[in-house]
Design a protein around this motif. Sequence first.
Motif, PDB file in Angstrom:
ATOM      1  N   LYS A 149      -7.696   1.557   6.553  1.00 12.51           N
ATOM      2  CA  LYS A 149      -8.863   1.246   5.719  1.00 12.51           C
ATOM      3  C   LYS A 149     -10.103   1.016   6.565  1.00 12.51           C
ATOM      4  O   LYS A 149     -11.223   1.316   6.137  1.00 12.51           O
ATOM      5  CB  LYS A 149      -8.574   0.011   4.852  1.00 12.51           C
ATOM      6  N   VAL A 202      -8.804  -0.040  -3.906  1.00 10.13           N
ATOM      7  CA  VAL A 202      -7.570  -0.570  -3.311  1.00 10.13           C
ATOM      8  C   VAL A 202      -7.074  -1.758  -4.125  1.00 10.13           C
ATOM      9  O   VAL A 202      -5.873  -1.864  -4.456  1.00 10.13           O
ATOM     10  CB  VAL A 202      -7.804  -0.980  -1.842  1.00 10.13           C
ATOM     11  N   SER A 234      -7.326   8.501   1.039  1.00 14.02           N
ATOM     12  CA  SER A 234      -7.602   8.610   2.471  1.00 14.02           C
ATOM     13  C   SER A 234      -8.026  10.002   2.929  1.00 14.02           C
ATOM     14  O   SER A 234      -7.802  10.371   4.071  1.00 14.02           O
ATOM     15  CB  SER A 234      -6.352   8.185   3.265  1.00 14.02           C
ATOM     16  N   GLU A 276     -13.372   3.135   5.889  1.00 17.56           N
ATOM     17  CA  GLU A 276     -14.672   2.487   5.684  1.00 17.56           C
ATOM     18  C   GLU A 276     -15.702   3.005   6.675  1.00 17.56           C
ATOM     19  O   GLU A 276     -16.883   3.177   6.340  1.00 17.56           O
ATOM     20  CB  GLU A 276     -14.532   0.977   5.843  1.00 17.56           C
ATOM     21  N   TYR A 289     -10.110   9.131  -2.626  1.00 16.46           N
ATOM     22  CA  TYR A 289      -9.079   8.101  -2.497  1.00 16.46           C
ATOM     23  C   TYR A 289      -7.676   8.697  -2.557  1.00 16.46           C
ATOM     24  O   TYR A 289      -7.443   9.655  -3.296  1.00 16.46           O
ATOM     25  CB  TYR A 289      -9.247   7.065  -3.615  1.00 16.46           C
ATOM     26  N   GLU A 348       0.828  -1.209   0.000  1.00 13.50           N
ATOM     27  CA  GLU A 348       0.000   0.000   0.000  1.00 13.50           C
ATOM     28  C   GLU A 348       0.863   1.261   0.000  1.00 13.50           C
ATOM     29  O   GLU A 348       0.574   2.219  -0.718  1.00 13.50           O
ATOM     30  CB  GLU A 348      -0.921   0.003   1.217  1.00 13.50           C
TER      31      GLU A 348
END
Length: 378
Positions: free
Chosen positions: A201, A372, A278, A205, A276, A42
Amino acid sequence: MDDLRKVSSPARELADCVSQPFDRARGMPKSVFTSQSFFEQELEHIFRREWFCMGRADGLTNPGDYFASELAGQPIMVLRDGDGRLRAQSNVCRHRMSVILKGQGNTKTIVCPYHGWTYGLNGRLRGAPGMSRNRDFDRSCYRLPEIRCEEWLGWILITLNPDAPPASEALSEIGDMVADYEMETYKQTFFEVHEWNTNWKILAENFMESYHLPVCHADTIGGRSKVDDIECPKGRPAFNYHTLQKEESFKLSVAHPDNRRLQGDRRYMTWLFAIYPSMLVTLTPGYFWFLSLCPTAPGRVRIFFGGGMSRDFVNDPESPAYFADVKRLLDEVNDEDRDCTERVYAGALSDLAVPGHLSHLERPNFEFARYVSSRIPF
């Protein structure tokens, strides 16, 4: 054996998970939250390549205002230079590689605390004591490496990727969606940095879905949340979103009486954008708040948390009292979210944990999982 490991890798498990249609979807496999190797992928394929939010541009108002942190292990600083321009630069001295600035503040020059090498706000070396006897030393050859930086609708976005397309291109639709809110004019009134013991994540979420509001936030905003009225549209390549309608009694979340830009239901509409990878923004007609998530380990995330008011409320003499109430509420909600998301990470570490099927209210989570998966090779 190699083929077996490849098939059972977290990236492969995630790809299999998101290959299902949404009406049969399950949550992301627990391995993508707990695996050290997946976390390192990531950092390499997402956080070193995508745009990342460092906060609001009006959080760095004056020349010399700076904020120092790190992204994917890279020490960075963002500052307002002497010409009023926002700059992002490496936060590592060109001499013996010490990290220079820490936290937030204001400075006229950038001084390394190790040997006193001094840089201007534009990153060029201005002074280097004790270097006169090195025949090869040339001060003009030294400057702090620049990092790409954009201001978009009042946000500071940076990327370590010199080839990334402009952030404004991928996010132009958001500008169209909330043009009448004039998000670029909202004023930041607080900015804080927190660290939680959960996977980034899981926290992302949690922001994306409002399914958890009546239970996780039963003591705060749960009773105000009309979950049955929520619609979760199909996500876009660079973001997902959903909207909520707020009640007029919550004064700061609806349009100010002087606001003539917003009409009809939009005067009561709250937007929740997950940009995206974060950047998480809640935008109401009266105030905004945001989280920008910087993962530091599979189970550790650094959180930039800030918020403020629309220009209508900034100029209202009653707004400080309104916003003080909102800030208290946001802090309480954050405490509830921390407990919930740290519980999820703890559960993901269990040998017996298996993700279940998703509600229609968790469509943004499924869109995020697809994003992702699209970035991580297997």
